[in-house]
Design a protein around this motif. Structure first.
Motif, short mmCIF file in Angstrom:
data_model
loop_
_atom_site.label_atom_id
_atom_site.label_comp_id
_atom_site.label_asym_id
_atom_site.label_seq_id
_atom_site.Cartn_x
_atom_site.Cartn_y
_atom_site.Cartn_z
N TYR A 17 7.73 4.70 0.04
CA TYR A 17 7.04 5.43 1.09
C TYR A 17 7.38 4.83 2.46
N GLU A 28 4.94 2.30 -2.98
CA GLU A 28 4.59 2.00 -1.59
C GLU A 28 5.83 1.61 -0.78
N ALA A 81 3.13 12.85 -0.42
CA ALA A 81 4.16 12.83 0.63
C ALA A 81 5.55 12.58 0.02
N LEU A 82 5.63 11.67 -0.92
CA LEU A 82 6.92 11.38 -1.57
C LEU A 82 7.40 12.59 -2.37
N GLU A 130 8.74 15.15 -0.02
CA GLU A 130 10.02 14.75 0.59
C GLU A 130 11.17 14.79 -0.41
N LEU A 151 0.39 1.48 5.81
CA LEU A 151 -0.31 1.94 4.61
C LEU A 151 -1.82 1.91 4.78
N ILE A 199 0.10 9.15 -0.56
CA ILE A 199 1.45 8.59 -0.63
C ILE A 199 2.28 9.35 -1.66
N MET A 236 10.82 5.81 3.37
CA MET A 236 10.85 7.21 3.80
C MET A 236 10.39 7.33 5.26
#
Length: 92
Positions: A75, A72, A29-30, A33, A18, A26, A78
């Motif tokens: 993430y 977090e 990106a989540l 995804e 992180l 973050i 993932m």
């Protein structure tokens, strides 16, 4: 301490995935995804389920430490999952 002394430099964190990432990166990106519905399914928060946006999510997560920790953690999960999938996708 003199007035012109520089503040201490933060220690490098090579093993912290992180480190250097913004909360916005973050969340983006989540969302890329899982999508907003998938995010809301994994972490049921109003900012992911009702009229979701990066801006509203950031506003809430910056004020709510327990929710930020969950985001977090997701993430990091993932990243591990992506790494596992890329290692398991060897040609046959």
């Amino acid at each position: 301490m003199t007035e012109d002394a520089a503040p201490p430099t933060p220690a490098p964190q090579p093993r912290n995935p992180l480190h250097g990432l913004t909360l916005e990166a973050i969340v983006r990106a989540l969302e890329a995804e899982y999508g907003w519905p998938g995010l809301n399914e994994r972490i049921p928060l109003r900012c992911f389920g009702q009229d979701p946006s990066v801006g509203s999510s950031l506003k809430f997560l910056r004020k709510t430490p327990w929710a930020r920790e969950k985001v977090e953690s997701l993430y990091l999960f993932m990243l591990r999952d992506q790494r596992r999938q890329s290692q398991g996708a060897a040609p046959r």
